[in-house]
Design an enzyme around this catalytic site. Structure first.
Site, PDB file in Angstrom:
ATOM      1  CB  SER B  56      74.024   9.761 140.594  1.00 28.60           C
ATOM      2  OG  SER B  56      73.195   9.146 139.629  1.00 28.60           O
ATOM      3  CG  HIS B  96      69.539   6.932 141.732  1.00 31.30           C
ATOM      4  ND1 HIS B  96      69.023   8.106 142.211  1.00 31.30           N
ATOM      5  CD2 HIS B  96      70.631   7.287 141.018  1.00 31.30           C
ATOM      6  CE1 HIS B  96      69.770   9.114 141.788  1.00 31.30           C
ATOM      7  NE2 HIS B  96      70.753   8.635 141.058  1.00 31.30           N
ATOM      8  CG  ASP B 122      67.238   9.104 144.604  1.00 27.41           C
ATOM      9  OD1 ASP B 122      67.095   8.079 143.902  1.00 27.41           O
ATOM     10  OD2 ASP B 122      68.319   9.700 144.746  1.00 27.41           O
TER      11      ASP B 122
END
Lengths: 197, 180
Positions: B56, B96, B122
């Site tokens: 990701s 992230h 998210d």
């Protein structure tokens, strides 16, 4: 194996090792030397050196174990100061251990004393150290002998021979050849100690 | 044949040698442990080294990369930082990037994250009802990375028997090998 040696129990079996492995060679020779001093010459082993090493290692492991458990019980941010102490203590102990093994032990794998049963002669002490370089075949055995009568004088005797003298083609240690050399060295040490006086 | 020579070696060890072998094993484990704890203390993060598990964050980080984290109190989290956080109730940390921050005067922050390679932020990953992350969820900020090395950890986690087997074999050899 082509050697025939009487085998009564497991400890009397001739030692067979991988003859190309330097560590195994040194360990086998050191063990045989210790065995000879214990059984044939009746020395009692003095464990002080080895014990020192064991205690330092034990304390180091205890520190790390304590740090582990403390951190497990009090998750990280709380355990920070204890962890710092444990980590620093551990690495200091590692340093002490290295210094100990490098300078105090110095390849000495046996320290023994001979107590005369009649109590007339003073206690004589032997310290034996050995060296066998990594890919070398010269085994260097040094005996430091002290008669007990004069604490200051030590007589040093030394054998430096190829390990090929003591191991046969299959890697079996020829105990008798080795111990005869050790005995010669020991007798030389005793007589030279007497001569000095 | 060489295995059998180990067995003989072990039989010849006296009590003190055997104790030293066990302590030696303990010291190897302790050294690794103390280095890990030392890193934890130095970086301020409870898990200073993590492995990227998903794609990701491509093209910045790929699956199998190793990340070094720090978690210093004095350094505020800013938009654009790559953070590793853990959502309450789940134990797998996520790597992230911080998208938005709300900050109050007393330095209370809440922030929103999104993976570079994801289409949406998210919020779908957070706990039900949770819209923002807080400082306490953060394990640390990515400071450095090593590519590919984490693949070993991923392999070990996918095949736990492999991990136990390798550890057992290594442990056996350390216990049995005599070194003066």
């Amino acid at each position: 194996m082509s050697n025939t040696v009487p085998t009564d129990d497991a400890s009397e079996k001739p030692i067979k090792i991988n003859k190309w492995e330097t560590n195994a060679l040194k360990n086998a020779l050191d063990d045989a030397c210790k065995k000879y001093f214990k059984e044939a010459l009746n020395f009692t082993e003095d464990y002080k050196l080895m014990d020192g090493r064991l205690y330092i290692s034990l304390i180091a492991c205890l520190f790390s174990g304590f740090g582990l458990i403390y951190d497990w019980l009090n998750p990280f941010p709380k355990s920070r100061s204890t962890l710092i102490i444990c980590v620093i203590a551990y690495f200091i102990l590692m340093g002490i251990l290295t210094v100990y093994m490098q300078f105090i032990e110095r390849g000495r794998f046996y320290a023994g004393k001979l107590v005369d049963k009649t109590g007339i002669d003073p206690i004589s002490r032997c310290t034996i150290s050995s060296k066998l370089k990594k890919y070398d075949d010269k085994y260097d055995l040094t005996l430091e002998y002290n008669d007990g009568t004069n604490k200051a004088t030590n007589s040093l005797q030394n054998i430096s021979k190829s390990v090929g003298n003591y191991f046969d083609e299959n890697g079996v240690l020829c105990y008798d050849r080795f111990t005869s050399d050790v005995k010669k060295m020991y007798d030389q040490a005793r007589t030279s100690e007497r001569k000095v006086k | 044949m060489e295995i059998f020579s180990f067995v003989d070696d072990v039989k010849r060890m006296d009590k003190r040698q055997a104790i030293y072998q066990v302590l030696n094993f303990g010291m190897i484990i302790s050294t690794a442990l103390m280095i890990w704890k030392g890193l934890m203390v130095m970086t301020g993060s409870e898990s200073p080294i993590v492995v990227v598990l998903s794609g990701s964050m491509e093209p910045a980080f790929h699956r199998g990369d190793l990340l070094l984290l720090t978690n210093y109190e004095e350094e505020p989290i800013r938009a654009g930082d790559i953070v590793v956080f853990r959502i309450e109730g789940r134990d797998i940390p996520i790597v992230h990037r911080v998208l938005k921050i709300h900050e109050k005067n007393d330095s209370y922050v809440k922030f929103l994250t999104k993976g570079d390679n994801n289409q949406v932020d998210d919020r779908g990953l957070y706990s039900p009802g949770q819209l923002w992350l807080e400082k306490k969820d953060v394990i640390g900020r990515a400071r450095g990375f090593l590519p590919y090395i984490g693949m070993v950890t991923i392999l070990m986690n996918d095949y736990p028997q492999l991990k136990y087997f390798v550890l057992a074999v290594l442990g056996f050899f350390v216990l049995v090998h005599r070194e003066n």
